[in-house]
Design a protein around this motif. Structure first.
Motif, PDB file in Angstrom:
ATOM      1  N   UNK A   1       0.836  -1.204   0.000  1.00  0.00           N
ATOM      2  CA  UNK A   1       0.000   0.000   0.000  1.00  0.00           C
ATOM      3  C   UNK A   1       0.863   1.242   0.000  1.00  0.00           C
ATOM      4  N   UNK A   2       0.371   2.313  -0.625  1.00  0.00           N
ATOM      5  CA  UNK A   2       1.160   3.547  -0.655  1.00  0.00           C
ATOM      6  C   UNK A   2       1.346   4.108   0.746  1.00  0.00           C
ATOM      7  N   UNK A   3       2.494   4.692   0.991  1.00  0.00           N
ATOM      8  CA  UNK A   3       2.741   5.307   2.285  1.00  0.00           C
ATOM      9  C   UNK A   3       1.939   6.592   2.407  1.00  0.00           C
ATOM     10  N   UNK A   4       1.505   6.921   3.638  1.00  0.00           N
ATOM     11  CA  UNK A   4       0.765   8.175   3.818  1.00  0.00           C
ATOM     12  C   UNK A   4       1.658   9.358   3.531  1.00  0.00           C
ATOM     13  N   UNK A   5       1.077  10.458   3.067  1.00  0.00           N
ATOM     14  CA  UNK A   5       1.898  11.639   2.780  1.00  0.00           C
ATOM     15  C   UNK A   5       2.547  12.156   4.050  1.00  0.00           C
ATOM     16  N   UNK A   6       3.753  12.680   3.972  1.00  0.00           N
ATOM     17  CA  UNK A   6       4.410  13.189   5.170  1.00  0.00           C
ATOM     18  C   UNK A   6       3.673  14.400   5.730  1.00  0.00           C
ATOM     19  N   UNK A   7       3.783  14.549   7.045  1.00  0.00           N
ATOM     20  CA  UNK A   7       3.165  15.696   7.686  1.00  0.00           C
ATOM     21  C   UNK A   7       3.851  16.978   7.243  1.00  0.00           C
ATOM     22  N   UNK A   8       3.074  17.933   6.767  1.00  0.00           N
ATOM     23  CA  UNK A   8       3.623  19.216   6.357  1.00  0.00           C
ATOM     24  C   UNK A   8       3.674  20.127   7.581  1.00  0.00           C
ATOM     25  N   UNK A   9       4.863  20.493   7.991  1.00  0.00           N
ATOM     26  CA  UNK A   9       5.032  21.337   9.162  1.00  0.00           C
ATOM     27  C   UNK A   9       5.205  22.776   8.713  1.00  0.00           C
ATOM     28  N   UNK A  10       4.196  23.580   8.958  1.00  0.00           N
ATOM     29  CA  UNK A  10       4.269  24.993   8.635  1.00  0.00           C
ATOM     30  C   UNK A  10       4.804  25.748   9.849  1.00  0.00           C
ATOM     31  N   UNK A  11       4.919  27.047   9.709  1.00  0.00           N
ATOM     32  CA  UNK A  11       5.378  27.856  10.825  1.00  0.00           C
ATOM     33  C   UNK A  11       4.423  27.771  12.000  1.00  0.00           C
ATOM     34  N   UNK A  12       4.874  28.124  13.193  1.00  0.00           N
ATOM     35  CA  UNK A  12       4.023  28.007  14.379  1.00  0.00           C
ATOM     36  C   UNK A  12       2.851  28.975  14.327  1.00  0.00           C
ATOM     37  N   UNK A  13       1.757  28.583  14.964  1.00  0.00           N
ATOM     38  CA  UNK A  13       0.608  29.457  15.164  1.00  0.00           C
ATOM     39  C   UNK A  13       0.450  29.710  16.655  1.00  0.00           C
ATOM     40  N   UNK A  14      -0.110  30.845  16.981  1.00  0.00           N
ATOM     41  CA  UNK A  14      -0.252  31.263  18.369  1.00  0.00           C
ATOM     42  C   UNK A  14      -1.718  31.593  18.641  1.00  0.00           C
ATOM     43  N   UNK A  15      -2.155  31.312  19.853  1.00  0.00           N
ATOM     44  CA  UNK A  15      -3.500  31.696  20.255  1.00  0.00           C
ATOM     45  C   UNK A  15      -3.490  32.098  21.716  1.00  0.00           C
ATOM     46  N   UNK A  16      -4.387  33.011  22.054  1.00  0.00           N
ATOM     47  CA  UNK A  16      -4.544  33.457  23.437  1.00  0.00           C
ATOM     48  C   UNK A  16      -6.013  33.387  23.803  1.00  0.00           C
ATOM     49  N   UNK A  17      -6.301  32.845  24.979  1.00  0.00           N
ATOM     50  CA  UNK A  17      -7.670  32.690  25.455  1.00  0.00           C
ATOM     51  C   UNK A  17      -7.849  33.436  26.768  1.00  0.00           C
ATOM     52  N   UNK A  18      -8.822  34.325  26.806  1.00  0.00           N
ATOM     53  CA  UNK A  18      -9.241  34.959  28.058  1.00  0.00           C
ATOM     54  C   UNK A  18     -10.536  34.298  28.492  1.00  0.00           C
ATOM     55  N   UNK A  19     -10.639  33.966  29.773  1.00  0.00           N
ATOM     56  CA  UNK A  19     -11.836  33.265  30.209  1.00  0.00           C
ATOM     57  C   UNK A  19     -12.299  33.724  31.583  1.00  0.00           C
ATOM     58  N   UNK A  20     -13.568  33.485  31.846  1.00  0.00           N
ATOM     59  CA  UNK A  20     -14.176  33.710  33.151  1.00  0.00           C
ATOM     60  C   UNK A  20     -14.675  32.379  33.656  1.00  0.00           C
ATOM     61  N   UNK A  21     -14.199  31.990  34.817  1.00  0.00           N
ATOM     62  CA  UNK A  21     -14.589  30.722  35.434  1.00  0.00           C
ATOM     63  C   UNK A  21     -15.337  31.036  36.717  1.00  0.00           C
ATOM     64  N   UNK A  22     -16.638  30.800  36.718  1.00  0.00           N
ATOM     65  CA  UNK A  22     -17.477  31.066  37.889  1.00  0.00           C
ATOM     66  C   UNK A  22     -17.445  29.856  38.808  1.00  0.00           C
ATOM     67  N   UNK A  23     -16.322  29.684  39.505  1.00  0.00           N
ATOM     68  CA  UNK A  23     -16.072  28.456  40.261  1.00  0.00           C
ATOM     69  C   UNK A  23     -16.513  28.587  41.708  1.00  0.00           C
ATOM     70  N   UNK A  24     -17.182  27.537  42.178  1.00  0.00           N
ATOM     71  CA  UNK A  24     -17.411  27.365  43.594  1.00  0.00           C
ATOM     72  C   UNK A  24     -16.318  26.501  44.192  1.00  0.00           C
ATOM     73  N   UNK A  25     -16.320  26.348  45.512  1.00  0.00           N
ATOM     74  CA  UNK A  25     -15.256  25.633  46.207  1.00  0.00           C
ATOM     75  C   UNK A  25     -15.874  24.709  47.251  1.00  0.00           C
ATOM     76  N   UNK A  26     -15.503  23.428  47.200  1.00  0.00           N
ATOM     77  CA  UNK A  26     -15.952  22.464  48.197  1.00  0.00           C
ATOM     78  C   UNK A  26     -14.758  21.631  48.654  1.00  0.00           C
ATOM     79  N   UNK A  27     -14.801  21.135  49.886  1.00  0.00           N
ATOM     80  CA  UNK A  27     -13.743  20.271  50.384  1.00  0.00           C
ATOM     81  C   UNK A  27     -13.407  20.555  51.831  1.00  0.00           C
ATOM     82  N   UNK A  28     -12.117  20.329  52.182  1.00  0.00           N
ATOM     83  CA  UNK A  28     -11.615  20.553  53.534  1.00  0.00           C
ATOM     84  C   UNK A  28     -10.327  21.363  53.455  1.00  0.00           C
TER      85      UNK A  28
END
Length: 235
Positions: A3-30
């Motif tokens: 069977x034919x070999x799969x095509x090689x992975x094409x590695x392009x330049x890096x990409x960047x992402x930034x995520x801002x988030x709001x986490x409405x967290x409660x707290x339980x435990x000891x």
């Protein structure tokens, strides 16, 4: 015929992402984060904590290069509840920092699903300060500060499922501690994603972060959980 070999992975330049988030967290435990004060049970919702919330920073960044993904997540928050005891003013300040760095490798990818596996480190910092104003018994008052830091190794995984058009689902999690830092820590995140454009994606979902850490009289065995809203910018 072979069977034919799969095509090689094409590695392009890096990409960047930034995520801002709001986490409405409660707290339980000891918790016993001001020893020698006794261990107390905790059950605080986000709404209960909001009046004493001083502020915080929540954000994540990701660098993607070929099959490799480098993720950084930071959470910083401070709450300062106040009250009175025997006529004296009482203030408790709790400051927490959680910083995580993961390295993931894309082990599988097709038109519908991406699956990433990897490992990372999660750093914790807790700073608790108790201030009690002067009283007849303690004319000088009380000013007591306790700091604790530790690092947990974690094993991490992430799956991204493309549903239809701009919609997708993300399920991510990790587990670690292994008595290196905490006894056990784990995290589970489930998100529904909507890609608004090539640059912007919006998310909503739920997050659970648990840790069981003990060092002498210092105990922090808690679970933070609650809904999330987030926005990611990719460039």
């Amino acid at each position: 015929m072979a069977p034919p070999e799969p095509p090689p992975l094409v590695v392009e330049g890096p990409t960047f992402s930034f995520t801002a988030y709001l986490w409405a967290a409660g707290l339980t435990g000891r918790s016993s984060t001001l020893p020698p004060l006794p261990t107390t049970d905790i059950d605080i919702s986000f709404v209960d904590a909001l009046p004493d919330f001083d502020g915080g920073i929540m954000g994540a960044g990701e660098i993607s290069w070929g099959r490799w993904h480098f993720l950084t997540d930071i959470m910083l928050s401070q709450v300062s509840p106040e009250g009175s005891l025997l006529g004296a003013d009482v203030e408790l300040r709790t400051r927490s920092i959680t910083l995580q760095q993961d390295v993931l490798y894309r082990v599988y990818s097709d038109a519908t699903v991406d699956l990433d596996l990897g490992a990372g480190l999660r750093y914790w910092h807790l700073d608790n300060r108790l201030k009690i104003g002067p009283t007849a018994l303690v004319p000088g008052g009380v000013d007591y500060d306790v700091n604790e830091d530790w690092v947990d190794p974690v094993l991490a995984a992430r799956a991204i499922v493309r549903v239809s058009g701009p919609w997708s689902l993300t399920l991510a999690g990790d587990i670690g501690g292994f008595d290196v830092g905490s006894k056990l820590t784990y995290e589970v995140v489930g998100l529904v994603n909507y890609r608004w454009s090539d640059s912007w994606t919006f998310h909503t979902g739920y997050r659970l972060l648990s840790v069981d850490y003990e060092n002498g009289d210092f105990l922090y065995d808690v679970r933070q959980h609650g809904p999330m809203l987030a926005a990611t910018y990719k460039f």
